[in-house]
Motif scaffolding. Sequence first.
Motif, PDB file in Angstrom:
ATOM      1  N   ARG A  93      31.233  33.064  44.972  1.00  0.00           N
ATOM      2  CA  ARG A  93      31.985  34.284  45.255  1.00  0.00           C
ATOM      3  C   ARG A  93      32.636  34.783  43.967  1.00  0.00           C
ATOM      4  NH1 ARG A  93      34.111  30.886  48.431  1.00  0.00           N
ATOM      5  NH2 ARG A  93      36.218  31.311  47.648  1.00  0.00           N
ATOM      6  N   GLU A  94      32.836  36.049  43.894  1.00  0.00           N
ATOM      7  CA  GLU A  94      33.414  36.685  42.705  1.00  0.00           C
ATOM      8  C   GLU A  94      34.743  36.024  42.323  1.00  0.00           C
ATOM      9  OE1 GLU A  94      33.132  39.127  39.561  1.00  0.00           O
ATOM     10  OE2 GLU A  94      31.730  39.273  41.259  1.00  0.00           O
ATOM     11  N   GLY A  95      34.867  35.641  41.061  1.00  0.00           N
ATOM     12  CA  GLY A  95      36.124  35.091  40.553  1.00  0.00           C
ATOM     13  C   GLY A  95      36.180  33.579  40.484  1.00  0.00           C
ATOM     14  N   LEU A  96      35.289  32.874  41.180  1.00  0.00           N
ATOM     15  CA  LEU A  96      35.299  31.413  41.154  1.00  0.00           C
ATOM     16  C   LEU A  96      34.665  30.927  39.851  1.00  0.00           C
ATOM     17  CD1 LEU A  96      36.016  28.900  42.942  1.00  0.00           C
ATOM     18  CD2 LEU A  96      33.606  28.881  43.618  1.00  0.00           C
ATOM     19  N   ARG A  97      35.355  30.023  39.154  1.00  0.00           N
ATOM     20  CA  ARG A  97      34.855  29.500  37.885  1.00  0.00           C
ATOM     21  C   ARG A  97      34.017  28.251  38.106  1.00  0.00           C
ATOM     22  NH1 ARG A  97      40.288  30.292  36.695  1.00  0.00           N
ATOM     23  NH2 ARG A  97      40.571  28.027  36.531  1.00  0.00           N
ATOM     24  N   GLU A 100      35.669  24.978  38.958  1.00  0.00           N
ATOM     25  CA  GLU A 100      36.367  24.916  40.246  1.00  0.00           C
ATOM     26  C   GLU A 100      35.450  24.542  41.403  1.00  0.00           C
ATOM     27  OE1 GLU A 100      39.845  28.279  39.613  1.00  0.00           O
ATOM     28  OE2 GLU A 100      37.818  28.963  40.158  1.00  0.00           O
ATOM     29  N   ASP A 144      35.795  30.565  52.410  1.00  0.00           N
ATOM     30  CA  ASP A 144      36.848  30.734  51.406  1.00  0.00           C
ATOM     31  C   ASP A 144      37.015  29.461  50.572  1.00  0.00           C
ATOM     32  OD1 ASP A 144      37.906  29.053  53.292  1.00  0.00           O
ATOM     33  OD2 ASP A 144      39.726  30.240  53.669  1.00  0.00           O
ATOM     34  N   SER A 162      28.040  36.134  42.739  1.00  0.00           N
ATOM     35  CA  SER A 162      27.856  36.218  41.286  1.00  0.00           C
ATOM     36  C   SER A 162      27.076  35.001  40.801  1.00  0.00           C
ATOM     37  CB  SER A 162      29.211  36.264  40.577  1.00  0.00           C
ATOM     38  OG  SER A 162      29.950  37.392  40.973  1.00  0.00           O
ATOM     39  N   ILE A 164      26.411  32.350  38.247  1.00  0.00           N
ATOM     40  CA  ILE A 164      27.146  31.791  37.109  1.00  0.00           C
ATOM     41  C   ILE A 164      26.234  30.977  36.195  1.00  0.00           C
ATOM     42  CG2 ILE A 164      29.426  31.840  38.174  1.00  0.00           C
ATOM     43  CD1 ILE A 164      29.058  28.895  38.930  1.00  0.00           C
TER      44      ILE A 164
END
Length: 279
Positions: A93-97, A100, A144, A162, A164
């Motif tokens: 999901r957008e924003g997850l590095r 993480e 989530d 996204s 990665i």
Amino acid sequence: MIKRTAYLGPKLSFCEQAAKLHTGQEQGEMLECSTIAGVFAAVEEGKAWQGIVPIENSCEGSVNETLDLLAYDSGLAITGEIIMPVKHHVMVREGLRTEEVTHILSHPQALAQCRKNLRHHFPGVRLRELPSTAEAARMVALSDKPWAALASAGAATAYGLSVIIPDMHDYPNNETRFVAISREANAYVPESKTSLLIHTRNVPGALYECLHEFALREINLNKIESRPARTRIGEYMFFIDIEGHKDDVTVQSAVAALLQSAAALRILGSYPAARFAGV
């Protein structure tokens, strides 16, 4: 019967891509199934006139569920094959590095095809098996939790994920072979392949005698693989793919000879040999 094609879903799975490649312009209706066994059942029950299922991968080998359904649980015929490149990407999901991520979800074959790279990029991250790569992408999009999916670029786009790490598969020439299954055999076409299932006798030289019949007639073998005969330890059945159609004179001659030497033989189907499908 409705011109409907069953495939291992959900939508955007590699199997759906293979089904669309196989049907081409005459796609008709598509029937999504949640399991490989469900695809077989849909065809056997007349809900679809054909089904598309994965049967082997160039890096990880055969899909045993498909082989076992063909051998023991189904009378369906193989009527076609599709070989296509398979590219797996890690998506979140957008924003997850990357650091993480706690779990990576995908189909068991996809996880196996990316084993080395997953260990390198995600040491200690837990792997979770799901029925398909597309289902993994869907679950990650709806959750989530800090999960990632291993799936296709199309699945990432469809579910708003996204990418990665692209091209996570261990080998760049990663390909999967899919087969079409139907209740009715194909009509004769040139440049065919034929799939056989042979149960050899449990005596010295039994497999050699079977293979010798092909060599005598200069019939080329594309594949040979054993599976347990489900009788006792040490007894096996062999899946053999050969060049030629079951109605070719040389193939008919070989089959007639094999019926004399093998414990049992079944022709799983003759079908057009696939050309590489770059997608």
